[in-house]
Design a protein around this motif. Structure first.
Motif, PDB file in Angstrom:
ATOM      1  N   UNK A   1       0.797  -1.224   0.000  1.00  0.00           N
ATOM      2  CA  UNK A   1       0.000   0.000   0.000  1.00  0.00           C
ATOM      3  C   UNK A   1       0.836   1.285   0.000  1.00  0.00           C
ATOM      4  N   UNK A   2       2.135   1.206   0.209  1.00  0.00           N
ATOM      5  CA  UNK A   2       2.967   2.399   0.180  1.00  0.00           C
ATOM      6  C   UNK A   2       3.438   2.752  -1.218  1.00  0.00           C
ATOM      7  N   UNK A   3       3.134   1.877  -2.195  1.00  0.00           N
ATOM      8  CA  UNK A   3       3.613   2.083  -3.553  1.00  0.00           C
ATOM      9  C   UNK A   3       2.504   2.493  -4.509  1.00  0.00           C
ATOM     10  N   UNK A   4       2.833   3.439  -5.369  1.00  0.00           N
ATOM     11  CA  UNK A   4       2.067   3.644  -6.586  1.00  0.00           C
ATOM     12  C   UNK A   4       2.395   2.480  -7.511  1.00  0.00           C
ATOM     13  N   UNK A   5       1.410   1.983  -8.236  1.00  0.00           N
ATOM     14  CA  UNK A   5       1.631   0.829  -9.099  1.00  0.00           C
ATOM     15  C   UNK A   5       1.322   1.173 -10.554  1.00  0.00           C
ATOM     16  N   UNK A   6       2.018   0.489 -11.438  1.00  0.00           N
ATOM     17  CA  UNK A   6       1.784   0.742 -12.851  1.00  0.00           C
ATOM     18  C   UNK A   6       1.843  -0.519 -13.684  1.00  0.00           C
ATOM     19  N   UNK A   7       1.259  -0.432 -14.854  1.00  0.00           N
ATOM     20  CA  UNK A   7       1.364  -1.477 -15.870  1.00  0.00           C
ATOM     21  C   UNK A   7       2.081  -0.889 -17.090  1.00  0.00           C
ATOM     22  N   UNK A   8       2.998  -1.664 -17.627  1.00  0.00           N
ATOM     23  CA  UNK A   8       3.711  -1.321 -18.849  1.00  0.00           C
ATOM     24  C   UNK A   8       3.617  -2.507 -19.792  1.00  0.00           C
ATOM     25  N   UNK A   9       3.942  -2.275 -21.050  1.00  0.00           N
ATOM     26  CA  UNK A   9       3.969  -3.384 -22.001  1.00  0.00           C
ATOM     27  C   UNK A   9       5.091  -3.176 -23.006  1.00  0.00           C
ATOM     28  N   UNK A  10       5.541  -4.275 -23.558  1.00  0.00           N
ATOM     29  CA  UNK A  10       6.611  -4.225 -24.553  1.00  0.00           C
ATOM     30  C   UNK A  10       6.343  -5.246 -25.635  1.00  0.00           C
ATOM     31  N   UNK A  11       6.179  -4.755 -26.845  1.00  0.00           N
ATOM     32  CA  UNK A  11       5.986  -5.614 -28.006  1.00  0.00           C
ATOM     33  C   UNK A  11       7.348  -5.912 -28.623  1.00  0.00           C
ATOM     34  N   UNK A  12       7.452  -7.011 -29.368  1.00  0.00           N
ATOM     35  CA  UNK A  12       8.730  -7.356 -30.000  1.00  0.00           C
ATOM     36  C   UNK A  12       9.265  -6.226 -30.876  1.00  0.00           C
TER      37      UNK A  12
END
Length: 122
Positions: free
Chosen positions: A30-41
């Motif tokens: 709960x102390x962290x901001x969270x994110x999603x990232x993605x990487x295509x070939x």
């Protein structure tokens, strides 16, 4: 220090839905901001979405806005990414990450999972 493990990826057809999960351990989620990232070939890692510590603030890349929803459960120490109306261009490895800031820049994120593959067939 927090450890992150993604799950929920797979092979789906266009317009289908998937929900990714990111389970955290070893730290105070709960102390962290969270994110999603993605990487295509052959492409650089790109920002997808981020969510504040309490879940009260979110931010999305224009390419996913209206189709993807980021959420978190601080009791379960889990981050989610609900992906609807998937397109072939959403095909990528998806990574969750933890930061001290609500930002889009990948270099601001200190901890990363190993990724889960999402493949969308058209």
């Amino acid at each position: 220090q927090v450890q992150l493990v993604e799950s929920g990826g797979g092979l789906v057809q266009a317009e289908a839905s998937l929900r990714l999960s990111c389970a955290a351990s070893g730290g105070t989620f709960s102390k962290y901001t969270m994110g999603w990232f993605r990487q295509a070939p052959g492409k650089e890692r790109e920002f997808v979405a981020t969510i504040s510590r309490t879940g009260g603030s979110t931010d999305y890349a224009d390419s996913v806005k209206g189709r993807f929803t980021i959420s978190r459960d601080n009791v379960k120490k889990t981050l989610y990414l609900q992906m609807n109306s998937l397109k072939a261009e959403d095909t990528a490895a998806y990574y969750c990450a933890a930061s001290g800031k609500l930002v889009r820049a990948a270099y601001e994120y200190d901890y990363w999972g190993q990724g889960t593959q999402v493949t969308v067939s058209s």
